[in-house]
Design a protein around this motif. Structure first.
Motif, PDB file in Angstrom:
ATOM      1  N   ILE A 115       0.848  -1.191   0.000  1.00  0.00           N
ATOM      2  CA  ILE A 115       0.000   0.000   0.000  1.00  0.00           C
ATOM      3  C   ILE A 115       0.886   1.245   0.000  1.00  0.00           C
ATOM      4  N   SER A 116       1.950   1.189   0.786  1.00  0.00           N
ATOM      5  CA  SER A 116       2.908   2.286   0.825  1.00  0.00           C
ATOM      6  C   SER A 116       3.557   2.511  -0.541  1.00  0.00           C
ATOM      7  N   GLU A 117       3.807   1.411  -1.249  1.00  0.00           N
ATOM      8  CA  GLU A 117       4.385   1.516  -2.597  1.00  0.00           C
ATOM      9  C   GLU A 117       3.565   2.419  -3.489  1.00  0.00           C
ATOM     10  N   THR A 118       2.224   2.263  -3.417  1.00  0.00           N
ATOM     11  CA  THR A 118       1.356   3.034  -4.318  1.00  0.00           C
ATOM     12  C   THR A 118       1.551   4.535  -4.119  1.00  0.00           C
ATOM     13  N   LEU A 119       1.777   4.942  -2.883  1.00  0.00           N
ATOM     14  CA  LEU A 119       1.971   6.364  -2.590  1.00  0.00           C
ATOM     15  C   LEU A 119       3.331   6.845  -3.081  1.00  0.00           C
ATOM     16  N   PHE A 120       4.357   6.040  -2.851  1.00  0.00           N
ATOM     17  CA  PHE A 120       5.697   6.462  -3.239  1.00  0.00           C
ATOM     18  C   PHE A 120       5.920   6.409  -4.749  1.00  0.00           C
ATOM     19  N   ILE A 121       5.221   5.508  -5.440  1.00  0.00           N
ATOM     20  CA  ILE A 121       5.320   5.483  -6.910  1.00  0.00           C
ATOM     21  C   ILE A 121       4.854   6.823  -7.475  1.00  0.00           C
ATOM     22  N   LEU A 122       3.735   7.325  -6.930  1.00  0.00           N
ATOM     23  CA  LEU A 122       3.187   8.587  -7.428  1.00  0.00           C
ATOM     24  C   LEU A 122       4.103   9.770  -7.118  1.00  0.00           C
ATOM     25  N   ALA A 123       4.950   9.614  -6.097  1.00  0.00           N
ATOM     26  CA  ALA A 123       5.863  10.699  -5.708  1.00  0.00           C
ATOM     27  C   ALA A 123       7.157  10.696  -6.510  1.00  0.00           C
ATOM     28  N   ILE A 124       7.407   9.613  -7.267  1.00  0.00           N
ATOM     29  CA  ILE A 124       8.689   9.479  -7.972  1.00  0.00           C
ATOM     30  C   ILE A 124       8.984  10.625  -8.939  1.00  0.00           C
ATOM     31  N   ILE A 181       4.584  -1.575  11.718  1.00  0.00           N
ATOM     32  CA  ILE A 181       3.809  -0.808  10.735  1.00  0.00           C
ATOM     33  C   ILE A 181       4.699   0.216  10.030  1.00  0.00           C
ATOM     34  N   MET A 182       5.556   0.916  10.786  1.00  0.00           N
ATOM     35  CA  MET A 182       6.458   1.890  10.172  1.00  0.00           C
ATOM     36  C   MET A 182       7.446   1.216   9.219  1.00  0.00           C
ATOM     37  N   SER A 183       7.890   0.015   9.568  1.00  0.00           N
ATOM     38  CA  SER A 183       8.773  -0.738   8.688  1.00  0.00           C
ATOM     39  C   SER A 183       8.089  -1.003   7.354  1.00  0.00           C
ATOM     40  N   CYS A 184       6.801  -1.339   7.421  1.00  0.00           N
ATOM     41  CA  CYS A 184       6.036  -1.611   6.201  1.00  0.00           C
ATOM     42  C   CYS A 184       5.829  -0.336   5.381  1.00  0.00           C
ATOM     43  N   VAL A 185       5.626   0.791   6.064  1.00  0.00           N
ATOM     44  CA  VAL A 185       5.460   2.069   5.363  1.00  0.00           C
ATOM     45  C   VAL A 185       6.760   2.446   4.646  1.00  0.00           C
ATOM     46  N   VAL A 186       7.878   2.289   5.338  1.00  0.00           N
ATOM     47  CA  VAL A 186       9.190   2.628   4.781  1.00  0.00           C
ATOM     48  C   VAL A 186       9.518   1.768   3.564  1.00  0.00           C
ATOM     49  N   TYR A 187       8.994   0.537   3.535  1.00  0.00           N
ATOM     50  CA  TYR A 187       9.262  -0.380   2.421  1.00  0.00           C
ATOM     51  C   TYR A 187       8.901   0.245   1.075  1.00  0.00           C
ATOM     52  N   GLY A 188       7.787   1.000   1.036  1.00  0.00           N
ATOM     53  CA  GLY A 188       7.357   1.606  -0.230  1.00  0.00           C
ATOM     54  C   GLY A 188       8.440   2.474  -0.833  1.00  0.00           C
ATOM     55  N   MET A 189       9.079   3.279   0.012  1.00  0.00           N
ATOM     56  CA  MET A 189      10.180   4.132  -0.438  1.00  0.00           C
ATOM     57  C   MET A 189      11.394   3.280  -0.806  1.00  0.00           C
ATOM     58  N   ALA A 190      11.703   2.292   0.021  1.00  0.00           N
ATOM     59  CA  ALA A 190      12.873   1.438  -0.213  1.00  0.00           C
ATOM     60  C   ALA A 190      12.774   0.718  -1.552  1.00  0.00           C
ATOM     61  N   PHE A 191      11.619   0.166  -1.838  1.00  0.00           N
ATOM     62  CA  PHE A 191      11.430  -0.627  -3.056  1.00  0.00           C
ATOM     63  C   PHE A 191      11.323   0.255  -4.305  1.00  0.00           C
ATOM     64  N   ASP A 192      10.390   1.222  -4.270  1.00  0.00           N
ATOM     65  CA  ASP A 192      10.087   2.010  -5.466  1.00  0.00           C
ATOM     66  C   ASP A 192      11.214   2.925  -5.897  1.00  0.00           C
ATOM     67  N   PHE A 193      11.853   3.584  -4.912  1.00  0.00           N
ATOM     68  CA  PHE A 193      12.820   4.604  -5.262  1.00  0.00           C
ATOM     69  C   PHE A 193      14.022   4.025  -5.998  1.00  0.00           C
ATOM     70  N   PHE A 194      14.259   2.728  -5.862  1.00  0.00           N
ATOM     71  CA  PHE A 194      15.328   2.135  -6.664  1.00  0.00           C
ATOM     72  C   PHE A 194      14.780   1.461  -7.922  1.00  0.00           C
ATOM     73  N   ASN A 195      13.751   0.632  -7.765  1.00  0.00           N
ATOM     74  CA  ASN A 195      13.279  -0.159  -8.907  1.00  0.00           C
ATOM     75  C   ASN A 195      12.640   0.670 -10.010  1.00  0.00           C
ATOM     76  N   ILE A 196      11.674   1.511  -9.649  1.00  0.00           N
ATOM     77  CA  ILE A 196      10.993   2.297 -10.681  1.00  0.00           C
ATOM     78  C   ILE A 196      11.906   3.396 -11.206  1.00  0.00           C
ATOM     79  N   SER A 197      12.617   4.072 -10.288  1.00  0.00           N
ATOM     80  CA  SER A 197      13.538   5.122 -10.720  1.00  0.00           C
ATOM     81  C   SER A 197      14.663   4.541 -11.573  1.00  0.00           C
ATOM     82  N   GLY A 198      15.131   3.351 -11.191  1.00  0.00           N
ATOM     83  CA  GLY A 198      16.175   2.694 -11.973  1.00  0.00           C
ATOM     84  C   GLY A 198      15.713   2.366 -13.375  1.00  0.00           C
ATOM     85  N   SER A 199      14.473   1.883 -13.478  1.00  0.00           N
ATOM     86  CA  SER A 199      13.906   1.560 -14.789  1.00  0.00           C
ATOM     87  C   SER A 199      13.788   2.820 -15.655  1.00  0.00           C
TER      88      SER A 199
END
Length: 417
Positions: free
Chosen positions: A263-272, A312-330
């Protein structure tokens, strides 16, 4: 039906297929089958091996020989057949080979789905950097929906998760044949060398210092990428062994708790797009690495009662951890490589992060946890997560020092060099 909506359906199903079993397979392995922990690490290494072998090959095929959307559809149908067979498997060795077959088909479709989306959006005059992230968000939503269905139907340790995944794979495979044609780029002259005709010139990217470092750190970060996918749900479920936590919400609905990450991913993807324009690719990737340190560190100190906020905070942080490298890298690959090798370059990125990275991360983590952090069958999750956090911190420091990249906000905004 609009092009963007059609690509949204593709993105949703792409990650629904994965979400139906990826997070919960640990429970199936340990609780239902009661197979060994060291072998489980090998299962996740199949994601890595498949990503080493297949995406670069399929990227070359899509660049040179076959329509990308057709290749994408065939791979999903073949992968669905392998998933359909998994419930019949009754020993870890056979399970390894069947899941390996499924991953050989599935892993290249991740980079292929990016190539298909980029191709179709560009041919319809859309700005890829602005339009793609909101479409990709629906992939994450598909992953979440699959996780929730698996948990709420009582199947987080059941073989039914594989049937659900197979059904979605068949649906997506058939659907992909209705997408607009993504013909091979065939931008190479008749006088080109065999090396160029096969698309292997994408490997020349390794000769550039910046690109070589980018791929190298993609591999190192890929080592951390699957760790919480492998062990997160098992970690939360094993709080059931502690009497004061046994009947907690976290234990009963561990998969839903883990879905906060997506769920956190969806928010951070839009922020990329904002972060890329404001801070640039290096800072965004560095933020990702530091977020991984937090992800693991918070898990190390969390528990289902007074430490629930850390989980819960660990799960929220995951969105930034995952998206900011994978989507930005792509997007970095898309905006800094030649059109003739882009599908191949996306395959190389996938090969390094989800390939070599996931392979070594899965294999070594299984061995290390089994040897150093498991005592009389009980896993020491506190020190497991701390060791992972230390690994991510070292990678972040090395990246900050070694990776040189000058930020150009106009280039990012325009989706060009």
């Amino acid at each position: 039906m609009s092009i963007k909506f059609r690509l949204t359906i593709m993105s949703f199903l792409q990650f629904f297929v994965w979400g139906a079993w990826l997070i919960t397979v640990g429970n199936y392995w340990f609780a239902t089958k009661q197979w060994s922990g060291a072998d489980f690490g090998a299962i996740f290494s199949t994601l890595g091996i498949s990503s080493i072998i297949m995406p670069a090959i399929t990227g070359i095929i899509a660049d040179k020989f076959v329509n990308a959307e057709k290749l994408y559809g065939v791979l999903h149908i073949l992968g669905g057949l392998a998933l359909l067979y998994i419930p019949q498997v009754d020993n870890p060795t056979t399970f390894y080979y069947v899941i390996f077959a499924a991953m050989l088909c599935y892993m290249p479709t991740i980079s292929l789905s990016n190539s298909v989306a980029y191709n179709i959006l560009k041919s319809n005059d859309y700005d890829v950097v602005k339009v793609f992230p909101p479409i990709r968000v629906w992939g994450t939503i598909g992953f979440i929906v699959a996780m929730w269905i698996t948990n709420l139907t009582g199947n987080k340790a059941s073989y039914n998760m594989f049937y659900l995944s197979a059904f979605a794979a068949f649906a997506l495979g058939i659907y992909s044949f209705t997408l607009p044609k993504c013909t091979p780029q065939k931008l190479i002259s008749k006088d080109a060398s065999v090396f160029e005709k096969l698309g292997l010139n994408a490997f020349k990217l390794f000769a550039t210092y910046k690109m070589a470092l980018f791929f190298l750190f993609s591999m190192f970060l890929g080592g951390a990428l699957q760790l919480t996918n492998m062990y997160g749900d098992v970690y939360l479920s094993e709080f059931a062994k502690v009497p004061e936590y046994a009947n907690s919400f976290v234990v009963k609905y561990s998969t839903i708790i883990m879905s906060i990450s997506q769920i956190s991913e969806t928010l951070f993807i839009l922020a990329i797009p904002f972060f890329l324009k404001r801070f640039g690719i290096k800072q965004v990737m560095l933020i990702s690495m530091l977020a991984w340190v937090l992800r693991f560190g918070l898990f190390a100190y969390g528990n289902p009662v007074d430490g629930l906020w850390m989980i819960i905070m660990s799960c929220v942080v995951y969105g930034m951890a995952f998206d900011f490298f994978n989507i930005s890298g792509s997007l970095f690959i898309e905006t800094t490589t030649d059109a003739r090798v882009r599908s191949s370059a996306q395959g190389l990125f996938m090969m390094m992060s989800n390939g070599f990275g996931a392979f070594f991360g899965g294999l070594l983590s299984g061995m290390v946890i089994d040897k150093y952090f498991t005592h009389a069958g009980v896993r020491d999750w506190h020190n497991i997560w701390l060791s992972f956090a230390g690994y991510a911190l070292v990678i972040a420091i090395l990246f900050a020092v070694m990776f040189k990249h000058k930020h150009n906000s106009n280039a990012v905004a325009n989706g060009s060099h």
